[in-house]
Design a protein around this motif. Sequence first.
Motif, PDB file in Angstrom:
ATOM      1  N   UNK A 136       9.623   1.511   8.444  1.00 25.88           N
ATOM      2  CA  UNK A 136      10.206   2.665   7.769  1.00 25.88           C
ATOM      3  C   UNK A 136       9.701   2.705   6.335  1.00 25.88           C
ATOM      4  N   UNK A 137       9.161   3.858   5.952  1.00 24.22           N
ATOM      5  CA  UNK A 137       8.663   4.074   4.587  1.00 24.22           C
ATOM      6  C   UNK A 137       9.382   5.283   4.020  1.00 24.22           C
TER       7      UNK A 137
ATOM      8  N   UNK B 232       9.697  -0.878   4.606  1.00 27.35           N
ATOM      9  CA  UNK B 232      10.338  -1.911   5.424  1.00 27.35           C
ATOM     10  C   UNK B 232       9.576  -2.055   6.740  1.00 27.35           C
ATOM     11  N   UNK B 233       9.384  -3.282   7.177  1.00 29.74           N
ATOM     12  CA  UNK B 233       8.760  -3.540   8.478  1.00 29.74           C
ATOM     13  C   UNK B 233       9.314  -4.843   9.034  1.00 29.74           C
TER      14      UNK B 233
ATOM     15  N   UNK C 236       0.840  -1.208   0.000  1.00 30.83           N
ATOM     16  CA  UNK C 236       0.000   0.000   0.000  1.00 30.83           C
ATOM     17  C   UNK C 236       0.869   1.251   0.000  1.00 30.83           C
ATOM     18  N   UNK C 237       1.944   1.244   0.791  1.00 28.56           N
ATOM     19  CA  UNK C 237       2.799   2.422   0.870  1.00 28.56           C
ATOM     20  C   UNK C 237       3.580   2.633  -0.421  1.00 28.56           C
TER      21      UNK C 237
ATOM     22  N   UNK D 158      11.551  10.176   4.650  1.00 29.73           N
ATOM     23  CA  UNK D 158      11.170   8.926   5.287  1.00 29.73           C
ATOM     24  C   UNK D 158      10.259   9.159   6.476  1.00 29.73           C
ATOM     25  N   UNK D 159       9.461   8.160   6.772  1.00 30.58           N
ATOM     26  CA  UNK D 159       8.605   8.150   7.957  1.00 30.58           C
ATOM     27  C   UNK D 159       8.885   6.857   8.703  1.00 30.58           C
ATOM     28  N   UNK D 160       9.106   6.938  10.006  1.00 29.49           N
ATOM     29  CA  UNK D 160       9.367   5.733  10.780  1.00 29.49           C
ATOM     30  C   UNK D 160       8.571   5.737  12.070  1.00 29.49           C
ATOM     31  N   UNK D 161       8.205   4.546  12.511  1.00 28.77           N
ATOM     32  CA  UNK D 161       7.472   4.384  13.761  1.00 28.77           C
ATOM     33  C   UNK D 161       7.513   2.913  14.132  1.00 28.77           C
ATOM     34  N   UNK D 162       6.917   2.593  15.255  1.00 29.80           N
ATOM     35  CA  UNK D 162       6.759   1.190  15.645  1.00 29.80           C
ATOM     36  C   UNK D 162       5.375   0.667  15.268  1.00 29.80           C
TER      37      UNK D 162
END
Length: 418
Positions: free
Chosen positions: A160-161, A136-137, A116-117, A179-183
Amino acid sequence: MSKEDLDYIINKASKEGAEAEILHVKIKVYEVSKEKNEQHGMTYEEDGYGLRIIKNKKLGFSYGNKISDELYELAMSSLAAGKEDEANILSYDSRKVKLEGIFDESVVNPIDNLKYYIESLDSISDKVNFINQRAVAGYTTIEVKNSLGLDSKSKTSFIWIGGVANYLGDEVGPEIYEGESSKFFKKINIDNLLNNLVLKIDITKRRRKFENNKKNIDIIFTQKAINELVVPLLTNGITLESYYRNRTPFKLNDIFDSKISVTDDPLIPYLPWSREFDGEGLPSIRTEIIKNGTLMKYLSNTYWSKKANMDNTHSAFRSFNSLPGISTSNLVFEGKSFKDDDGIYIDQVQGVHTSNFDTGDFSVSANVSWDKDGGFREIIISGNIKDLLNKIIGFSSDVISYDKVYSGKMKVSGLSIA
């Protein structure tokens, strides 16, 4: 590998008059990427053990993909090369930290989300020239056990996208990465990522040569630029190892006119570097490094806190194939606020690795920068990290997370700019 196998090694060391610590790290990564219009998928898994042995104040270490008698013998044999050091000790802390918001069950089967991303990034392909796109996940399971009774185990996710793109016209623009990153997937702001790429690439269409016609020009660092310039220099300067070796420009009780506060906080849910315990299995704690303009504390692990006879901030960082170092988690920057947009925005910098990390002196080029009239071709920014922190005017209200930074944009006056 079972709990009994870890206990077997620890008990074996105890019988031989040694202390032992085992770090077990298991990582699974899923990635969907697109480059040159070709889309690829990848799954990667790593499983490793790091074994520390301490005997007669000497340290031995080995690592491998399984726990075994051979791994133990390797660690024991390396003791012969060690040197007696009072600071070679293990730690124990009975406290446990349970942190909500560090594991997203969706990362166990994340492919649909990752696709989707990638599709979302594709939606702006008519506006930007993509060089690559990545989504990435995955998740990491970490366990630390030692002969003092410490037993810490946690599972944490990571996402991370991002993409790298530029403008292709009469002149090729600089490569811009966002980039966007989170848990957690739900905390990824894909619209923010897309808007930033389009905005910054549009700015590069109107780049001009920078001409410094003013004595003082305020610089506004985006969160990305703070992460690239300030974080590496600050991280090196505020470790207890750097203090002990006299390789930092910072001293305890240094006072900054900016009255800023900088906190290392691994306990904020959802942020990329949040964790329940550090690389030695010790419970995570919040550390105020600079408080209202005064340098309060250095970050430390067990070894350097013993060496320097100062508090252990539980800031050990490591992989299974390395000994514990010291590093930050999420760095929260706070201070006075600013609202106007008068200044030069700096978004990407290059050359931080050439800085003098012992003195804090830096000279970097900003290949993505702009003001209200458009973008610049290249700007050189020079200064000193201690001086930079002293000259902070304030922070904007749009607080976001970018890698290790949790902050608004940062406005600084008085840096050398050319």
